[in-house]
Write a protein that holds these residues in place. Structure first.
Motif, PDB file in Angstrom:
ATOM      1  N   UNK A 266      37.325  26.584  19.243  1.00 36.77           N
ATOM      2  CA  UNK A 266      37.987  26.969  18.003  1.00 36.77           C
ATOM      3  C   UNK A 266      39.496  26.728  18.161  1.00 36.77           C
ATOM      4  N   UNK A 267      40.083  25.905  17.270  1.00 37.71           N
ATOM      5  CA  UNK A 267      41.519  25.624  17.389  1.00 37.71           C
ATOM      6  C   UNK A 267      42.325  26.925  17.432  1.00 37.71           C
ATOM      7  N   UNK A 268      43.245  27.001  18.353  1.00 37.11           N
ATOM      8  CA  UNK A 268      44.059  28.198  18.515  1.00 37.11           C
ATOM      9  C   UNK A 268      43.407  29.244  19.400  1.00 37.11           C
ATOM     10  N   UNK A 269      42.101  29.077  19.627  1.00 34.40           N
ATOM     11  CA  UNK A 269      41.401  30.033  20.503  1.00 34.40           C
ATOM     12  C   UNK A 269      40.570  29.294  21.547  1.00 34.40           C
ATOM     13  N   UNK A 270      41.027  28.114  21.903  1.00 32.90           N
ATOM     14  CA  UNK A 270      40.299  27.343  22.911  1.00 32.90           C
ATOM     15  C   UNK A 270      40.267  28.123  24.222  1.00 32.90           C
TER      16      UNK A 270
ATOM     17  N   UNK B 202      41.179  30.350  33.812  1.00 34.46           N
ATOM     18  CA  UNK B 202      41.083  30.415  32.359  1.00 34.46           C
ATOM     19  C   UNK B 202      42.099  29.457  31.747  1.00 34.46           C
ATOM     20  N   UNK B 203      41.624  28.561  30.902  1.00 33.45           N
ATOM     21  CA  UNK B 203      42.542  27.600  30.281  1.00 33.45           C
ATOM     22  C   UNK B 203      42.407  27.640  28.760  1.00 33.45           C
ATOM     23  N   UNK B 204      43.449  27.192  28.136  1.00 33.99           N
ATOM     24  CA  UNK B 204      43.399  26.894  26.718  1.00 33.99           C
ATOM     25  C   UNK B 204      43.907  25.457  26.564  1.00 33.99           C
ATOM     26  N   UNK B 205      43.947  24.963  25.348  1.00 30.78           N
ATOM     27  CA  UNK B 205      44.423  23.600  25.132  1.00 30.78           C
ATOM     28  C   UNK B 205      45.828  23.646  24.545  1.00 30.78           C
TER      29      UNK B 205
ATOM     30  N   UNK C 277      49.167  21.547  22.681  1.00 29.20           N
ATOM     31  CA  UNK C 277      49.221  20.729  21.467  1.00 29.20           C
ATOM     32  C   UNK C 277      48.656  19.329  21.704  1.00 29.20           C
ATOM     33  N   UNK C 278      48.813  18.829  22.925  1.00 23.46           N
ATOM     34  CA  UNK C 278      48.336  17.478  23.232  1.00 23.46           C
ATOM     35  C   UNK C 278      46.859  17.476  23.605  1.00 23.46           C
ATOM     36  N   UNK C 279      46.238  18.669  23.630  1.00 15.76           N
ATOM     37  CA  UNK C 279      44.823  18.734  23.972  1.00 15.76           C
ATOM     38  C   UNK C 279      44.579  18.874  25.463  1.00 15.76           C
ATOM     39  N   UNK C 280      45.672  18.968  26.232  1.00 15.79           N
ATOM     40  CA  UNK C 280      45.500  19.131  27.677  1.00 15.79           C
ATOM     41  C   UNK C 280      45.226  20.596  28.029  1.00 15.79           C
ATOM     42  N   UNK C 281      44.556  20.786  29.160  1.00 18.25           N
ATOM     43  CA  UNK C 281      44.224  22.128  29.605  1.00 18.25           C
ATOM     44  C   UNK C 281      45.445  22.811  30.217  1.00 18.25           C
ATOM     45  N   UNK C 282      45.713  24.038  29.785  1.00 18.35           N
ATOM     46  CA  UNK C 282      46.817  24.817  30.329  1.00 18.35           C
ATOM     47  C   UNK C 282      46.278  26.184  30.736  1.00 18.35           C
ATOM     48  N   UNK C 283      46.593  26.614  31.940  1.00 20.69           N
ATOM     49  CA  UNK C 283      46.134  27.932  32.397  1.00 20.69           C
ATOM     50  C   UNK C 283      46.714  29.020  31.511  1.00 20.69           C
ATOM     51  N   UNK C 284      45.918  30.047  31.262  1.00 18.43           N
ATOM     52  CA  UNK C 284      46.382  31.176  30.439  1.00 18.43           C
ATOM     53  C   UNK C 284      45.833  32.464  31.047  1.00 18.43           C
ATOM     54  N   UNK C 285      46.453  33.605  30.708  1.00 21.24           N
ATOM     55  CA  UNK C 285      45.913  34.878  31.190  1.00 21.24           C
ATOM     56  C   UNK C 285      44.478  35.065  30.693  1.00 21.24           C
ATOM     57  N   UNK C 286      43.669  35.702  31.494  1.00 27.74           N
ATOM     58  CA  UNK C 286      42.286  35.990  31.112  1.00 27.74           C
ATOM     59  C   UNK C 286      42.294  36.850  29.854  1.00 27.74           C
ATOM     60  N   UNK C 287      41.558  36.463  28.821  1.00 26.41           N
ATOM     61  CA  UNK C 287      41.524  37.270  27.595  1.00 26.41           C
ATOM     62  C   UNK C 287      41.072  38.700  27.903  1.00 26.41           C
ATOM     63  N   UNK C 288      41.658  39.656  27.210  1.00 29.36           N
ATOM     64  CA  UNK C 288      41.317  41.054  27.482  1.00 29.36           C
ATOM     65  C   UNK C 288      39.846  41.320  27.198  1.00 29.36           C
ATOM     66  N   UNK C 289      39.264  40.590  26.226  1.00 26.69           N
ATOM     67  CA  UNK C 289      37.835  40.768  25.923  1.00 26.69           C
ATOM     68  C   UNK C 289      36.985  40.493  27.154  1.00 26.69           C
ATOM     69  N   UNK C 290      37.468  39.581  27.995  1.00 21.90           N
ATOM     70  CA  UNK C 290      36.751  39.286  29.235  1.00 21.90           C
ATOM     71  C   UNK C 290      37.120  40.311  30.307  1.00 21.90           C
ATOM     72  N   UNK C 291      38.425  40.509  30.454  1.00 22.80           N
ATOM     73  CA  UNK C 291      38.919  41.391  31.510  1.00 22.80           C
ATOM     74  C   UNK C 291      38.343  42.805  31.365  1.00 22.80           C
ATOM     75  N   UNK C 292      38.247  43.257  30.130  1.00 21.77           N
ATOM     76  CA  UNK C 292      37.767  44.626  29.910  1.00 21.77           C
ATOM     77  C   UNK C 292      36.287  44.789  30.218  1.00 21.77           C
ATOM     78  N   UNK C 293      35.576  43.675  30.297  1.00 23.06           N
ATOM     79  CA  UNK C 293      34.124  43.776  30.480  1.00 23.06           C
ATOM     80  C   UNK C 293      33.676  43.515  31.916  1.00 23.06           C
TER      81      UNK C 293
END
Lengths: 145, 145, 145, 145
Positions: free
Chosen positions: D50-54, D112-115, D117-133
């Protein structure tokens, strides 16, 4: 005497390709998984390497028509129908359903082989233990309308 | 006596996954392809089922670090380095390069086995035909700075 | 304007199964490898995800007849023949030879798709860049006697 | 908050190789199957385009120790333990048991990565929805004695 057998599988991540769908070659693997599950259900060995009782079922023909893609995490059924029981060969039809959708239909013909003295594969009559447990499915059950 | 060996491969469509990159498990297959090519180059059988001379090399340890993805149609080299020659085991390091980029580095330890009377795998000393043809690569050649 | 294309591959260890031969599903992967190599040779993208120019070739039909097994380290050729060029589909025939032996013959029909606004696959006419570069092979070239 | 998760799988014919055992690369696929099943059980998407939530979890490290082979039709459990929850990465330990026998133990680190603007993978903090579970499993639960 079963003429049909069904398994349920879920598409794994490694079964997808960069087009985002299950790679077409994996449908053939799933057909074989269904065939193996049928044999387990009948308590028959799909392959045997016991000397003097070597049994294998190499494929001589395999085909698949693709109607709708399967995607990661999709659950699908694979239903095997015994289409033909020959002297030394068996032909199966396989239907892949995702819910009510027919995603694919395949057909595989296998030949019963044993090993000759040199270790090479030689066709042999289907063992009675197998023949007695299988039954041809009426064509109406698997023919796509 | 080679201590290094390199193959070049191109990423095939079926080796990608829905993330659009080569699936991580395929790097292990490529390591094995490189090892097999080394054995062919030495005119050594990687596996032998000749009774009394059964030789196999099951893996006891395999690992890979991933630095950059490989994509469909990418050409990459896989370079094998002999890291360690033990009595019954060999350890290889593998480097995957896409141009100048180190895409991945792996390490695999294999144990030389033969079959006992019951057909089970039993570790055995590395055959001299293998030992005499391999040589440990200096650590400096494969250590990532 | 090629109507044929050939690649050479060697059977890898991971492509074998416990029957000691190349697993039957891998023949379909090799067909796709040959198709991809043809596209590379023509400098055409086999798949494109460029928005507005999405091109893909999902399989709608794939089949293979198996005549002789391929084994680990065997070298085989895969020869693609363009059997039919439709409006939106292409049909290829593939022949696998190990030396002079025809090991298998396959046939694959692919449909040219693009993505609609919802991202779903929609059949489209074969791009002229592809159509202009391919030519149907005479049936006599690939018919098995 | 699970710190463990278990699946059961049966070795399929296509997962074996000519040595008669499950090919070593398939253990990595099974680890991923177990991870995917954990995510399904938590109702979390393993991948999202999902764009913006990759969200994706490419592997940066994967390893496996092999203690005993798995063979065709063997049933085995794959048990995942959450070993470490980092800011942007997760480390899992996997144990493969065939009955009471530990057949293999693996470890995988994913980032954990997101995309961008160029579509490349960039590391991001683990989403809280995952971390909390998720919850780290005590080392004593997965350490091999």
């Amino acid at each position: 005497m079963p003429s049909e057998f069904t398994i349920t599988r879920q598409v794994e991540f490694h079964e997808t390709d960069m087009a985002g769908i299950m790679h077409f070659a994996n449908f053939f693997k799933w057909m074989e998984c269904c065939e193996a599950a049928l044999y387990r259900s009948l308590d028959l060995p799909l392959v045997s390497f016991v000397p003097g009782q070597v049994v294998g079922w190499p494929r001589v023909n395999a085909g698949c028509q693709y109607f709708a893609p399967l995607r990661f995490n999709d659950t699908a059924t694979v239903k095997l129908y015994v289409k033909k029981i020959g002297t030394r060969s068996l032909t199966y039809v396989f239907q892949f359903h995702k819910g009510a959708t027919l995603a694919a239909q395949g057909e595989v013909t296998v030949v019963c082989v044993t090993a000759d003295a040199a270790g090479d594969m030689v066709a042999q009559p289907i063992p009675s233990a197998v023949r007695d447990l299988l039954q041809v499915a009426p064509e109406s059950t698997w023919t796509v309308a």
